[in-house]
Design a protein around this motif. Structure first.
Motif, PDB file in Angstrom:
ATOM      1  N   TYR A  20       0.787  -1.155   0.078  1.00 43.46           N
ATOM      2  CA  TYR A  20      -0.351   0.256  -0.089  1.00 43.46           C
ATOM      3  C   TYR A  20       1.037   1.295   0.019  1.00 43.46           C
ATOM      4  O   TYR A  20       0.603   2.229  -0.771  1.00 43.46           O
ATOM      5  CB  TYR A  20      -0.951   0.172   1.163  1.00 43.46           C
ATOM      6  CG  TYR A  20      -1.975  -0.996   1.036  1.00 43.46           C
ATOM      7  CD1 TYR A  20      -3.324  -0.948   0.830  1.00 43.46           C
ATOM      8  CD2 TYR A  20      -1.769  -1.905   1.930  1.00 43.46           C
ATOM      9  CE1 TYR A  20      -4.295  -2.547  -0.022  1.00 43.46           C
ATOM     10  CE2 TYR A  20      -3.199  -3.412   2.034  1.00 43.46           C
ATOM     11  CZ  TYR A  20      -3.955  -3.334   0.849  1.00 43.46           C
ATOM     12  OH  TYR A  20      -4.435  -4.303   1.137  1.00 43.46           O
TER      13      TYR A  20
ATOM     14  N   TRP B 267      -1.918   0.349 -11.092  1.00 45.45           N
ATOM     15  CA  TRP B 267      -3.619  -0.048 -10.540  1.00 45.45           C
ATOM     16  C   TRP B 267      -3.705  -1.932 -10.236  1.00 45.45           C
ATOM     17  O   TRP B 267      -3.559  -2.585  -9.773  1.00 45.45           O
ATOM     18  CB  TRP B 267      -4.564   0.447 -10.862  1.00 45.45           C
ATOM     19  CG  TRP B 267      -6.221  -0.565 -10.585  1.00 45.45           C
ATOM     20  CD1 TRP B 267      -6.811  -1.124 -11.314  1.00 45.45           C
ATOM     21  CD2 TRP B 267      -6.269   0.425  -9.024  1.00 45.45           C
ATOM     22  NE1 TRP B 267      -7.472  -1.371 -10.600  1.00 45.45           N
ATOM     23  CE2 TRP B 267      -7.595  -0.809  -9.490  1.00 45.45           C
ATOM     24  CE3 TRP B 267      -5.617   0.953  -7.953  1.00 45.45           C
ATOM     25  CZ2 TRP B 267      -8.668  -1.044  -8.054  1.00 45.45           C
ATOM     26  CZ3 TRP B 267      -6.739   0.564  -6.761  1.00 45.45           C
ATOM     27  CH2 TRP B 267      -8.137   0.180  -6.956  1.00 45.45           C
TER      28      TRP B 267
ATOM     29  N   CYS C 219      -1.095  -3.687  -9.046  1.00 45.79           N
ATOM     30  CA  CYS C 219      -1.455  -3.565  -7.653  1.00 45.79           C
ATOM     31  C   CYS C 219      -2.046  -4.951  -7.577  1.00 45.79           C
ATOM     32  O   CYS C 219      -2.107  -4.903  -5.775  1.00 45.79           O
ATOM     33  CB  CYS C 219      -1.769  -2.200  -7.229  1.00 45.79           C
ATOM     34  SG  CYS C 219      -0.292  -0.969  -6.635  1.00 45.79           S
ATOM     35  N   ILE C 220      -3.652  -4.540  -7.516  1.00 46.33           N
ATOM     36  CA  ILE C 220      -4.744  -5.580  -7.162  1.00 46.33           C
ATOM     37  C   ILE C 220      -4.561  -7.156  -7.500  1.00 46.33           C
ATOM     38  O   ILE C 220      -5.172  -8.059  -7.276  1.00 46.33           O
ATOM     39  CB  ILE C 220      -6.192  -4.629  -7.646  1.00 46.33           C
ATOM     40  CG1 ILE C 220      -6.286  -4.785  -9.462  1.00 46.33           C
ATOM     41  CG2 ILE C 220      -6.145  -3.305  -7.475  1.00 46.33           C
ATOM     42  CD1 ILE C 220      -7.152  -4.473  -9.710  1.00 46.33           C
ATOM     43  N   SER C 221      -3.423  -7.403  -8.573  1.00 44.43           N
ATOM     44  CA  SER C 221      -2.904  -8.847  -9.077  1.00 44.43           C
ATOM     45  C   SER C 221      -1.944  -9.671  -8.471  1.00 44.43           C
ATOM     46  O   SER C 221      -1.917 -10.903  -8.865  1.00 44.43           O
ATOM     47  CB  SER C 221      -3.259  -8.558 -11.267  1.00 44.43           C
ATOM     48  OG  SER C 221      -4.572  -8.206 -10.870  1.00 44.43           O
TER      49      SER C 221
ATOM     50  N   HIS D  35      -0.315 -10.270  -5.921  1.00 41.73           N
ATOM     51  CA  HIS D  35       0.378 -10.469  -4.299  1.00 41.73           C
ATOM     52  C   HIS D  35       1.484 -11.691  -3.899  1.00 41.73           C
ATOM     53  O   HIS D  35       2.195 -10.818  -2.969  1.00 41.73           O
ATOM     54  CB  HIS D  35      -0.867 -10.535  -3.449  1.00 41.73           C
ATOM     55  CG  HIS D  35      -1.688  -9.433  -3.603  1.00 41.73           C
ATOM     56  ND1 HIS D  35      -2.994  -9.279  -3.836  1.00 41.73           N
ATOM     57  CD2 HIS D  35      -1.082  -7.999  -3.717  1.00 41.73           C
ATOM     58  CE1 HIS D  35      -3.668  -8.069  -3.908  1.00 41.73           C
ATOM     59  NE2 HIS D  35      -2.800  -6.857  -3.685  1.00 41.73           N
TER      60      HIS D  35
ATOM     61  N   SER E  21      -3.490 -13.013  -7.003  1.00 38.11           N
ATOM     62  CA  SER E  21      -3.820 -11.676  -5.817  1.00 38.11           C
ATOM     63  C   SER E  21      -4.628 -12.404  -4.784  1.00 38.11           C
ATOM     64  O   SER E  21      -5.010 -13.535  -4.775  1.00 38.11           O
ATOM     65  CB  SER E  21      -4.926 -11.114  -6.861  1.00 38.11           C
ATOM     66  OG  SER E  21      -5.963 -10.902  -5.788  1.00 38.11           O
TER      67      SER E  21
ATOM     68  N   ASN F   4      -7.708 -11.689  -3.660  1.00 37.08           N
ATOM     69  CA  ASN F   4      -8.579 -11.395  -3.915  1.00 37.08           C
ATOM     70  C   ASN F   4      -9.552 -13.267  -4.229  1.00 37.08           C
ATOM     71  O   ASN F   4      -9.977 -13.687  -3.905  1.00 37.08           O
ATOM     72  CB  ASN F   4      -9.153 -10.529  -4.670  1.00 37.08           C
ATOM     73  CG  ASN F   4      -8.384  -9.096  -4.931  1.00 37.08           C
ATOM     74  OD1 ASN F   4      -9.090  -8.741  -3.250  1.00 37.08           O
ATOM     75  ND2 ASN F   4      -8.176  -8.454  -5.389  1.00 37.08           N
TER      76      ASN F   4
END
Length: 359
Positions: free
Chosen positions: A165, A332, A335-337, A339, A352, A354
């Motif tokens: 983050y 973006w 960042c969201i995909s 991890h 991710s 998610n």
């Protein structure tokens, strides 16, 4: 093809399984495709870019000091921080010995480029060499390498916040503490980053950096904390954001493979990076977004990277990774995909949290 589509088709296979991949080309094939002059540094051209950056930095300081206006300072901060980043890239060439054929000149300009922006030239040069020797190797890479799924699950909340983050401010922490799960300081000659023979190089850069900190302290004593904030601290933060943004996006992309064990080779790791388009900033920061060719051949000066890239594209074919997405969108998406990677597998890809939550 729409401009926001990534222009590669995952030639390593759509099934992200554990198998050994053999490339249809080798280093010699790629080198033979590149004009020989691309490998030759031009001292006059290299010095031109160094002095051009210094001149622009000086002019920006002169204008900001003359106007001394809060209406101008936001513009100044963005422009000056970007020029700090451009100066870093000049020192980056010096660290790779692609600025010139003279090591003494490379080290001199490297220190002149890096010390004013609080980068320990030799300390960074050596750790960056480790990164290039091990690019794409989950176990041995030095920067922006993925954590495994089990490491992600066990990661403390504070570390997750820092890594996922506020990572655009990570560089100073990296200099002092290195990357996650590794230890070592870029300022201490006894760090595990360095060989005993590199002791005096590291000490030299650290002493010079301490001198720069002392100079900033003296100027702050003379002119106050607001001077430090307006003329140095904020441009420095912009520089840090640029550095972390660009280096993160070099190697963080859902379609780029990472390797473990015997399936990793230097060339596989080197091409597991991606070229990105920074628009008007491309020339300002010396085409550092042209990154695939740089990872394959470290001795190509920045001003020859575009020509070298065009030469290797036909040889690499679908193995050449380039994104045409806007930078904000690439940031973006990564960042969201991106991890963590699976705990097992010799060739793996980012996934991710998610997906983890859904499972």
């Amino acid at each position: 093809m729409p401009s926001n589509i990534i222009t590669f088709n995952n030639p390593l296979g759509s099934e992200k399984s554990e198998d050994t991949t053999k490339l249809p080309f080798n280093l010699q094939d790629l080198k033979a495709a590149i004009p020989a002059e691309c490998f030759q540094p031009n001292v006059k051209k290299s010095l031109f870019y160094f002095f051009r950056d210094i001149l622009i930095i000086g002019l920006l300081y002169a204008v900001a000091s003359y106007l001394d206006s809060w209406l101008f300072f936001p513009i100044f901060w963005l422009m000056q921080g970007t020029m700090f980043w451009a100066l870093f890239v000049v020192g980056h060439d010096c660290g790779h010995q692609s600025f010139s054929k003279h090591k003494w000149l490379n080290d001199l300009i490297g220190h002149l480029s890096h010390t004013p922006i609080l980068v320990p030239y030799h300390g960074w040069r050596i750790s960056h060499r480790t990164h290039h020797k091990n690019t794409g190797n989950i176990d041995n890479d030095e920067s922006w390498y993925p954590v495994s799924e089990s490491q992600y699950k066990e990661m403390p909340l504070a570390q997750k916040i820092g890594r996922y983050y506020v990572f655009l401010l990570a560089y100073p922490v990296y200099l002092f503490k290195r990357s996650p799960n590794k230890e070592g300081s870029h300022f201490l000659p006894g760090s595990s980053l360095f060989k005993p023979s590199e002791k005096w190089d590291v000490i030299t850069s650290t002493v010079l950096l301490i001198g720069m900190v002392g100079l900033l302290g003296f100027l702050t004593y003379q002119w106050g904390w607001m001077w430090l904030l307006k003329y140095y601290a904020v441009p420095y933060l912009v520089f840090i954001v640029w550095l972390d943004l660009v280096t993160f996006l070099h190697h963080t992309e859902p379609e780029l493979p990472w390797y473990r064990g015997e399936d990793w080779t230097f060339l596989k790791g080197a091409i597991s990076s991606i070229d990105r388009d920074y628009g008007l900033v491309n020339h300002i920061h010396h085409d550092i977004g042209t990154h695939v060719a740089h990872h394959i051949f470290l001795n190509i000066p920045h001003y020859n990277l575009l020509k070298a890239t065009e030469a290797i594209k036909p040889v690499m074919g679908e193995y050449f990774h380039k994104s045409e997405e806007p930078i904000w969108k690439s940031l973006w998406n990564s960042c969201i995909s991106c991890h963590f990677v699976p705990d097992t597998g010799s060739r793996v890809y980012y996934t991710s949290n998610n997906k983890l939550a859904k499972d």
